[in-house]
Scaffold this active site. Sequence first.
Site, PDB file in Angstrom:
ATOM      1  N   GLU A  95       0.004  -3.270   4.597  1.00 19.21           N
ATOM      2  CA  GLU A  95      -1.113  -2.306   4.682  1.00 19.21           C
ATOM      3  C   GLU A  95      -1.191  -1.598   6.025  1.00 19.21           C
ATOM      4  OE1 GLU A  95      -3.735  -0.679   3.774  1.00 19.21           O
ATOM      5  OE2 GLU A  95      -4.033  -1.310   1.719  1.00 19.21           O
ATOM      6  N   ASP A  96      -1.603  -0.327   6.002  1.00 24.86           N
ATOM      7  CA  ASP A  96      -1.787   0.400   7.265  1.00 24.86           C
ATOM      8  C   ASP A  96      -3.270   0.584   7.608  1.00 24.86           C
ATOM      9  OD1 ASP A  96      -2.314   2.302   5.188  1.00 24.86           O
ATOM     10  OD2 ASP A  96      -2.083   3.907   6.666  1.00 24.86           O
ATOM     11  N   ASP A 132       0.880  -1.150   0.000  1.00 23.35           N
ATOM     12  CA  ASP A 132       0.000   0.000   0.000  1.00 23.35           C
ATOM     13  C   ASP A 132       0.936   1.223   0.000  1.00 23.35           C
ATOM     14  OD1 ASP A 132      -2.414   1.567   0.610  1.00 23.35           O
ATOM     15  OD2 ASP A 132      -1.467   1.835   2.550  1.00 23.35           O
ATOM     16  N   LEU A 133       0.452   2.356  -0.456  1.00 25.17           N
ATOM     17  CA  LEU A 133       1.348   3.517  -0.548  1.00 25.17           C
ATOM     18  C   LEU A 133       1.230   4.428   0.675  1.00 25.17           C
ATOM     19  CD1 LEU A 133       3.357   5.039  -2.382  1.00 25.17           C
ATOM     20  CD2 LEU A 133       1.406   6.219  -3.382  1.00 25.17           C
ATOM     21  N   ASP A 134       0.028   5.006   0.827  1.00 22.83           N
ATOM     22  CA  ASP A 134      -0.169   5.978   1.906  1.00 22.83           C
ATOM     23  C   ASP A 134      -0.133   5.298   3.266  1.00 22.83           C
ATOM     24  OD1 ASP A 134      -0.526   7.823  -0.055  1.00 22.83           O
ATOM     25  OD2 ASP A 134      -2.703   7.754  -0.001  1.00 22.83           O
ATOM     26  N   ARG A 163     -11.616   8.297  -2.777  1.00 23.96           N
ATOM     27  CA  ARG A 163     -11.939   9.703  -2.478  1.00 23.96           C
ATOM     28  C   ARG A 163     -13.423   9.960  -2.246  1.00 23.96           C
ATOM     29  NH1 ARG A 163      -9.618  13.360  -6.938  1.00 23.96           N
ATOM     30  NH2 ARG A 163      -7.874  11.953  -6.537  1.00 23.96           N
ATOM     31  N   SER A 183      -2.545   0.824  -4.526  1.00 31.57           N
ATOM     32  CA  SER A 183      -3.063   1.965  -3.758  1.00 31.57           C
ATOM     33  C   SER A 183      -4.418   2.417  -4.274  1.00 31.57           C
ATOM     34  CB  SER A 183      -2.054   3.121  -3.873  1.00 31.57           C
ATOM     35  OG  SER A 183      -2.616   4.321  -3.416  1.00 31.57           O
ATOM     36  N   ALA A 184      -5.265   2.881  -3.355  1.00 25.14           N
ATOM     37  CA  ALA A 184      -6.565   3.431  -3.752  1.00 25.14           C
ATOM     38  C   ALA A 184      -6.421   4.840  -4.310  1.00 25.14           C
ATOM     39  CB  ALA A 184      -7.496   3.455  -2.545  1.00 25.14           C
ATOM     40  N   SER A 185      -5.225   5.400  -4.203  1.00 22.96           N
ATOM     41  CA  SER A 185      -5.040   6.813  -4.562  1.00 22.96           C
ATOM     42  C   SER A 185      -4.802   7.044  -6.050  1.00 22.96           C
ATOM     43  CB  SER A 185      -3.855   7.390  -3.783  1.00 22.96           C
ATOM     44  OG  SER A 185      -3.627   8.710  -4.204  1.00 22.96           O
ATOM     45  N   ASN A 196      -3.535   9.717  -6.944  1.00 24.28           N
ATOM     46  CA  ASN A 196      -2.311  10.517  -6.920  1.00 24.28           C
ATOM     47  C   ASN A 196      -1.056   9.651  -6.783  1.00 24.28           C
ATOM     48  OD1 ASN A 196      -3.330  13.375  -6.945  1.00 24.28           O
ATOM     49  ND2 ASN A 196      -4.439  12.645  -5.148  1.00 24.28           N
ATOM     50  N   LYS A 249      -9.180   5.721   6.012  1.00 23.25           N
ATOM     51  CA  LYS A 249      -7.896   5.295   5.454  1.00 23.25           C
ATOM     52  C   LYS A 249      -8.088   4.176   4.435  1.00 23.25           C
ATOM     53  CE  LYS A 249      -4.530   6.320   9.049  1.00 23.25           C
ATOM     54  NZ  LYS A 249      -3.653   5.688  10.037  1.00 23.25           N
ATOM     55  N   GLY A 250      -7.386   4.286   3.320  1.00 25.48           N
ATOM     56  CA  GLY A 250      -7.418   3.220   2.316  1.00 25.48           C
ATOM     57  C   GLY A 250      -8.657   3.210   1.441  1.00 25.48           C
ATOM     58  N   ILE A 251      -9.626   4.060   1.771  1.00 28.41           N
ATOM     59  CA  ILE A 251     -10.900   4.124   1.043  1.00 28.41           C
ATOM     60  C   ILE A 251     -10.788   5.198  -0.045  1.00 28.41           C
ATOM     61  CG2 ILE A 251     -13.381   4.596   1.371  1.00 28.41           C
ATOM     62  CD1 ILE A 251     -12.686   2.277   3.081  1.00 28.41           C
ATOM     63  N   LYS A 278     -11.036  -0.869  -1.733  1.00 27.68           N
ATOM     64  CA  LYS A 278     -10.796  -1.772  -0.605  1.00 27.68           C
ATOM     65  C   LYS A 278     -11.994  -1.618   0.350  1.00 27.68           C
ATOM     66  CE  LYS A 278      -5.901  -0.575  -1.027  1.00 27.68           C
ATOM     67  NZ  LYS A 278      -4.765   0.154  -0.457  1.00 27.68           N
ATOM     68  N   THR A 288       1.730  10.008   3.597  1.00 30.68           N
ATOM     69  CA  THR A 288       0.695  10.876   3.034  1.00 30.68           C
ATOM     70  C   THR A 288      -0.634  10.698   3.769  1.00 30.68           C
ATOM     71  OG1 THR A 288       0.632   9.213   1.326  1.00 30.68           O
ATOM     72  CG2 THR A 288       1.545  11.333   0.713  1.00 30.68           C
TER      73      THR A 288
HETATM   74  P1  B16 Z   1      -6.800  10.073  -3.688  1.00 32.82           P
HETATM   75  P2  B16 Z   1      -3.711   4.000  -0.087  1.00 32.82           P
HETATM   76  C1  B16 Z   1      -5.645   5.832  -0.145  1.00 32.82           C
HETATM   77  O1  B16 Z   1      -4.348   5.437  -0.464  1.00 32.82           O
HETATM   78  C2  B16 Z   1      -5.663   6.629   1.147  1.00 32.82           C
HETATM   79  O2  B16 Z   1      -5.320   5.809   2.241  1.00 32.82           O
HETATM   80  C3  B16 Z   1      -7.048   7.186   1.381  1.00 32.82           C
HETATM   81  O3  B16 Z   1      -7.051   7.958   2.562  1.00 32.82           O
HETATM   82  C4  B16 Z   1      -7.444   8.045   0.163  1.00 32.82           C
HETATM   83  O4  B16 Z   1      -8.756   8.570   0.318  1.00 32.82           O
HETATM   84  C5  B16 Z   1      -7.375   7.194  -1.100  1.00 32.82           C
HETATM   85  O5  B16 Z   1      -6.075   6.666  -1.238  1.00 32.82           O
HETATM   86  C6  B16 Z   1      -7.720   7.994  -2.347  1.00 32.82           C
HETATM   87  O6  B16 Z   1      -6.700   8.913  -2.584  1.00 32.82           O
HETATM   88  O7  B16 Z   1      -7.805  11.060  -3.172  1.00 32.82           O
HETATM   89  O8  B16 Z   1      -5.392  10.609  -3.734  1.00 32.82           O
HETATM   90  O9  B16 Z   1      -7.228   9.428  -4.988  1.00 32.82           O
HETATM   91  O10 B16 Z   1      -3.635   3.956   1.401  1.00 32.82           O
HETATM   92  O11 B16 Z   1      -4.635   2.965  -0.692  1.00 32.82           O
HETATM   93  O12 B16 Z   1      -2.355   4.051  -0.746  1.00 32.82           O
HETATM   94 MG    MG Z   2      -2.764   3.236   3.341  1.00 33.70          MG
END
Ligand code: B16
Ligand code: MG
Length: 220
Positions: free
Chosen positions: A173-174, A13-15, A53, A118-120, A122, A49-51, A149, A21
Amino acid sequence: MSNSNEIQACIFDLDGVIVDTAHYHYQAWKRLANELGFDLTPEQNEKMKGIGRMQSLDILLELGNIQKEKKEKKQLANKKNEWYQEYIREMQPENLLPGVIPFLEELTEAHILIAVGSASKNAPTIIRQVQIGRYLDALIDGSKVTKGKPDPEVFLKAAEEMGIAPEHCVVFEDAQAGIEAAKNGGMRTIGVGSPDVLSQADMVISGLHQMNLEKLKTLE
Ligand code: B16
Ligand code: MG
């Protein structure tokens, strides 16, 4: 012949695992909550977290007991993302969490494949800024999945892109939702953070500085 328990790939996982982040996400959501007239505690933030946007925004609005139309929701999510992007714009390799590079080096030397799941949306920007792209065999980010997730899609896609079966993958994962996602995908899990929050994981460490190949192999 390979042992059926053999670890052939690690999916990170990234964040909150590779970079901090998770803290920036919290700051941006808290700023939005404050603007909407309520506060967001670190405990409430755990659920986000992990969910993805938009799903995170729904949780936030529910906490504030606020209803919004679809169009306004989009604007709120964009606002949060702009603040978040402002925070991450300055990120550099120095922002990698302790122990990341030594562990990635160790895995590379041992020919264990490496992915980020990662769910992000970014994630590609962050990876570019902290310069770890050269270690990755796969990168699955929020723009490549349709289900967030705890659905296992993000990790299953990472495994598929690497050509490794789920039972040979270990996920770091965190977030509670992330541990659940990995388990739903039939993968072993290492929780990164507090044992209270991550009790479902096969092993919990406080950060990658506590990890090495020998410790990883104890899961085989
Ligand atoms: P973004 P991960 C997740 O990243 C974050 O934990 C979560 O807080 C965030 O809402 C999600 O990415 C979406 O991110 O807004 O940048 O698309 O923990 O899965 O790496
Ligand atoms: Mg995370």
